[in-house]
Design an enzyme around this catalytic site. Structure first.
Site, PDB file in Angstrom:
ATOM      1  N   HIS A 326       0.815  -1.211   0.000  1.00  0.00           N
ATOM      2  CA  HIS A 326       0.000   0.000   0.000  1.00  0.00           C
ATOM      3  C   HIS A 326       0.848   1.260   0.000  1.00  0.00           C
ATOM      4  O   HIS A 326       2.071   1.243   0.211  1.00  0.00           O
ATOM      5  CB  HIS A 326      -0.948   0.006   1.201  1.00  0.00           C
ATOM      6  CG  HIS A 326      -0.263   0.023   2.536  1.00  0.00           C
ATOM      7  ND1 HIS A 326       0.018   1.174   3.231  1.00  0.00           N
ATOM      8  CD2 HIS A 326       0.226  -0.989   3.306  1.00  0.00           C
ATOM      9  CE1 HIS A 326       0.615   0.870   4.381  1.00  0.00           C
ATOM     10  NE2 HIS A 326       0.761  -0.430   4.443  1.00  0.00           N
ATOM     11  N   CYS A 345       2.957  -5.563   6.658  1.00  0.00           N
ATOM     12  CA  CYS A 345       2.632  -5.179   5.292  1.00  0.00           C
ATOM     13  C   CYS A 345       3.798  -4.397   4.680  1.00  0.00           C
ATOM     14  O   CYS A 345       4.743  -4.036   5.367  1.00  0.00           O
ATOM     15  CB  CYS A 345       1.353  -4.354   5.253  1.00  0.00           C
ATOM     16  SG  CYS A 345      -0.126  -5.309   5.650  1.00  0.00           S
TER      17      CYS A 345
END
Length: 442
Positions: A326, A345
């Protein structure tokens, strides 16, 4: 090397010139470096330079970046060759330790420069024709920059703390690191790679977009911190979400958001976080008893926007650990040398370039349309029409170019020698502000 890859490498050199500080423009960084070189060249008394001074040696660092992908089968041969070379180095007694008593950089004259020259010659960073002068001339400057590039360090030509530590990792330890990573390569060679795929190399903290066994794009990344490591995985991209919602995990609701609401009842509103019940209905924050023993059993969902924890983009793929890739509103973190700060992440710098590459075969999604939709702040999932693989790997030593061996810190201490994690042992766990993937708004 492609024009795009060159731009990425140049940007990284400029941004990392001051470790932990804000980035500076690449042109300005080059100008400052060249000014320093010119001052040394034109100095009326520049010390005992012998004949070892060539202005071009500092202006041009030998390229160590390759367009060969991390997982290319050719790299198996390259790492085998590197192992043979390092076996010979070990058999010949390794290399000397470099322990200067003065700061070594362009223009310095000190006996320890001879040890530095010898160290750099043994690994091929400095040509043996440069000789054994005590002067830190432009040949040494260029060699140090090449060494720094091979170790993921800022290419400033200065022997700072991290460069000295990397220089003083012993030859047999580096050989061990190569052998460990050789085993990882051999295990990965059985994988069926897609024509188009993404690789995240966790220790190097960067992303490669690969097409037809060539690197189309490289992006700097932020990966999981030591206590919340990013997993290795193999998957396929399912969709890209522009203007994603961010849903807070229960642990953050209990440990962070509820205490903040007790101090500041406007916290949720200020940060565009809405409360959603089991029926999908919004609940007003003022109706909640924030001093109750338990946090409310509600979804805490942040609206899309610049302050959203995932900012403009989320790249989805199936994962047992629920991880993804992201954007981030805290772009300054990409300027840091140690980019191990997420909760597992992967945050991607210049993620919109990667999104354009991901969607180039999905009809209707040009760069202009992607930017237009992001500007609307409307949550927009986009399923991909072609197959793009995702591979997160842990490779701390490799060679994607003949006779150019790359090393990175063993951030998760998987290689079997504590010395390989020396750089990452300083301050990584003390980084503030990163409580999940990722950033809890303040």
């Amino acid at each position: 090397m492609s024009k795009k890859s060159g731009n990425v490498a140049l940007s990284r050199r400029a941004l990392l010139r001051g470790v932990g500080a804000a980035g500076v423009a690449a042109v300005a960084g080059q100008a400052v470096a060249q000014t320093a070189i010119d001052e040394v060249i034109t100095a009326p008394r520049r010390g005992n330079w012998d004949d070892q001074f060539d202005a071009q040696a500092s202006r041009t660092t030998v390229a160590v970046v390759s367009n060969t992908p991390m997982l290319s089968p050719t790299n198996l041969f390259n790492i085998q060759q590197a192992i043979a070379d390092y076996q010979a180095i070990v058999a010949n007694g390794g290399w000397p330790q470099v322990n200067p008593t003065v700061k070594l950089k362009l223009g310095a004259v000190d006996p320890s420069v001879q040890q530095l020259r010898q160290r750099l010659m043994i690994t091929g960073d400095l040509d043996r024709s440069a000789g054994m002068s005590n002067a830190f001339d432009t040949y040494v400057d260029g060699a140090v920059k090449r060494f720094q590039a091979r170790h993921g360090l800022p290419e400033d030509g200065v022997l700072g703390e991290f460069t000295i530590k990397a220089l003083n990792v012993s030859a047999d330890t580096r050989l061990m690191q190569l052998n460990v990573n050789m085993q990882r390569f051999q295990e990965m060679m059985g994988k069926q790679l897609e024509n188009r795929y993404i690789v995240v190399n966790i220790p190097a903290a960067y992303v490669e977009a690969v097409e037809g066994d060539r690197v189309a794009l490289r992006n700097t990344a932020i990966v999981g911190r030591i206590s919340r490591p990013s997993p290795t995985l193999d998957s396929k991209v399912s969709d890209v979400i522009l203007n994603p919602y961010w849903t807070s995990p229960r642990s953050i609701v209990e440990k962070d958001i509820v205490p903040m609401m007790r101090k500041d009842p406007t916290y949720l509103t200020r940060n565009s976080i809405r409360l959603i019940d089991g029926n999908g209905q919004e609940v007003a924050p003022e109706t909640i008893d924030w001093f109750a023993p338990k946090a409310p059993n509600l979804m805490f969902r942040q609206d899309p926007g610049k302050i959203n924890a995932m900012s403009s983009t989320k790249i989805n793929f199936p994962s047992p650990d629920g991880v993804y890739m992201h954007d981030t509103p805290t772009q300054g973190l990409f300027n840091k040398l140690m980019r191990f700060e997420s909760s597992g992440c992967v945050r991607v710098q210049n993620v919109r370039d990667l999104v354009v590459w991901l969607l180039k075969n999905t009809p209707g999604w040009s760069r202009q349309e992607i930017e237009r939709v992001i500007a609307t702040r409307v949550n927009t999932p986009i399923p991909l029409t072609d197959e793009i693989g995702v591979h997160w790997v842990y490779i701390s030593a490799w060679s994607a170019k003949d006779k150019v061996v790359q090393f990175r810190d063993d951030i998760y201490e998987l290689d079997g020698n504590a010395q390989l994690a020396l750089q990452t042992n300083i301050g990584v766990e003390q980084v503030g502000g990163s409580v999940d993937d990722d950033i809890l708004p303040q």
